[in-house]
Enzyme design. Structure first.
Site, mmCIF file in Angstrom:
data_model
loop_
_atom_site.group_PDB
_atom_site.id
_atom_site.type_symbol
_atom_site.label_atom_id
_atom_site.label_comp_id
_atom_site.label_asym_id
_atom_site.label_seq_id
_atom_site.Cartn_x
_atom_site.Cartn_y
_atom_site.Cartn_z
ATOM 1 N N ASP A 112 9.455 5.183 11.737
ATOM 2 C CA ASP A 112 9.220 4.359 12.672
ATOM 3 C C ASP A 112 10.623 4.608 13.444
ATOM 4 O OD1 ASP A 112 7.166 3.032 11.993
ATOM 5 O OD2 ASP A 112 7.822 2.927 10.428
ATOM 6 N N GLN A 127 12.916 6.670 9.313
ATOM 7 C CA GLN A 127 13.207 7.299 10.091
ATOM 8 C C GLN A 127 11.505 7.054 10.997
ATOM 9 O OE1 GLN A 127 15.724 7.906 12.310
ATOM 10 N NE2 GLN A 127 14.086 8.769 13.886
ATOM 11 N N HIS A 133 6.951 5.099 0.849
ATOM 12 C CA HIS A 133 8.574 4.762 0.496
ATOM 13 C C HIS A 133 9.477 4.465 -0.381
ATOM 14 C CE1 HIS A 133 4.217 2.717 2.259
ATOM 15 N NE2 HIS A 133 5.162 2.080 3.379
ATOM 16 N N GLN A 164 11.771 0.853 15.776
ATOM 17 C CA GLN A 164 11.855 -0.318 14.928
ATOM 18 C C GLN A 164 13.390 -0.664 14.171
ATOM 19 O OE1 GLN A 164 9.081 -1.894 11.798
ATOM 20 N NE2 GLN A 164 10.087 -0.450 10.439
ATOM 21 N N SER A 223 1.435 7.543 6.084
ATOM 22 C CA SER A 223 1.278 5.902 6.239
ATOM 23 C C SER A 223 0.154 5.557 5.637
ATOM 24 C CB SER A 223 1.203 6.118 8.016
ATOM 25 O OG SER A 223 0.403 5.059 8.346
ATOM 26 N N HIS A 257 3.327 4.609 -0.280
ATOM 27 C CA HIS A 257 3.742 6.093 -0.414
ATOM 28 C C HIS A 257 4.800 6.045 -0.759
ATOM 29 C CE1 HIS A 257 4.462 5.997 3.506
ATOM 30 N NE2 HIS A 257 3.438 5.301 3.930
ATOM 31 N N GLN A 270 3.592 -9.592 13.582
ATOM 32 C CA GLN A 270 3.764 -8.524 13.997
ATOM 33 C C GLN A 270 2.937 -7.825 14.182
ATOM 34 O OE1 GLN A 270 5.635 -6.515 10.442
ATOM 35 N NE2 GLN A 270 4.789 -4.820 11.235
ATOM 36 N N TYR A 323 0.550 -1.130 0.443
ATOM 37 C CA TYR A 323 -0.010 0.000 0.100
ATOM 38 C C TYR A 323 1.254 0.957 -0.020
ATOM 39 C CZ TYR A 323 -4.274 1.941 0.287
ATOM 40 O OH TYR A 323 -5.842 2.885 -0.818
#
Ligand code: AMP
Length: 280
Positions: free
Chosen positions: A146, A144, A33, A149, A181, A30, A57, A28
């Site tokens: 996340d 960044q 990414h 993560q 997101s 955006h 997750q 999905y």
């Protein structure tokens, strides 16, 4: 562009490639990414992207089933970017019957997102470890957006001596500041209007810091104050933490501070952060 669904087929394709950049995603796609893809391409020339909504997750009451998916649209976007390989495995390919091995990073995974989502990082590190083992990239690119993560994955790669360089890229935002997101698609028009409050709260704390404030409580208070003014925002956590250990700070020192928050707007859980980098 090669779209590959099995590990065996990927291994054959990998044998033909030298330097390889890798962008793992849950699809999905955006511009957040795609900015990672573009950077990987500029850095490495050849890029592989994975699209896999990783069941391990998500907690039992989380949005795994509802998570937005549109493989055809994603493939069009990646074709446009000139991506060389898309690895889009089934769940059974990644977690075959009898799968029983998990990768767990301790300590830092118990704070912030890990406190709110206790099994989340175990799922993330397990799938990222598997994907790095499958894809065998020279460099892997993470956002960044996340922040925790990124720290957890860097720790795993260091601790397990994995031969991939981890590259962290800045958060890409909508014009009004909302961090891009896949989950933004859950927001109603009304909620979408409220959602930039996360970034406004972070900016308020950053401004306090710029003006010389070093008490972490005051930075958290600056965020809280902005969020209090938005009735659609329900705060899950507000944090001013050490950027490496993720311990909540009393006083910001030369290590800098990770300002971060998780907020529900309606039923949608959003996260965002600003890293104020220190001198260490
Ligand atoms: P996801 O598909 O949400 O698992 O994200 C895949 C990768 O894209 C992760 O490394 C994310 O941190 C990164 N990413 C997601 N949103 C953004 C954004 N707004 N800006 C930069 N990177 C992002």
């Amino acid at each position: 562009m090669h779209v590959i669904n099995t590990i065996a087929a990927y291994r054959q394709a990998r044998a033909q490639i030298g330097t390889l950049g890798f962008v793992p995603t849950m699809g999905y796609l955006h511009d957040g990414h795609l900015s990672l893809v573009r950077h990987a391409q500029a850095d490495c020339g050849t890029v592989a992207v994975s699209i896999f909504v990783n069941p391990t997750q998500f907690g039992p009451s989380e949005d795994f089933a509802a998570y937005p998916r549109n493989l055809e649209r994603d493939l069009d976007l990646l074709r446009n970017e000139g991506v060389h390989i898309v690895f889009a495995p089934s769940s059974d390919e990644i977690y075959p019957q009898g799968f029983t091995t998990y990768v767990e990073v301790e300590n830092i995974t118990t704070r912030l997102e890990g406190a709110a989502r206790p099994t989340h990082f175990r799922g993330v590190t397990t799938v990222v470890c598997k994907l790095l083992n499958i894809i065998q990239p020279t460099r892997a690119y993470f956002g960044q957006k996340d922040a925790q993560q990124c720290i957890v994955i860097r720790t795993m790669v260091r601790d397990l001596c994995m031969p991939t360089n981890i590259v962290i890229r800045p958060t890409v935002r909508e014009p009004d500041g909302l961090a891009m997101s896949s989950r933004n698609t859950y927001l109603s028009p009304d909620e979408r209007q409220a959602a930039p409050v996360l970034y406004r709260a972070l900016l308020a704390a950053q401004q306090q810091y710029t003006q010389g404030e070093r008490q972490a409580a005051a930075l958290r208070q600056a965020m809280q104050h902005i969020l209090d003014a938005e009735p659609r925002a329900q705060v899950e956590y507000i944090s001013a933490a050490h950027p490496h250990t993720l311990h909540e700070l009393d006083q910001v020192d030369e290590a800098g501070v990770l300002l971060s928050l998780a907020v529900r707007i309606g039923t949608t859980r959003l996260i965002d952060n600003i890293l104020i980098e220190g001198k260490t």
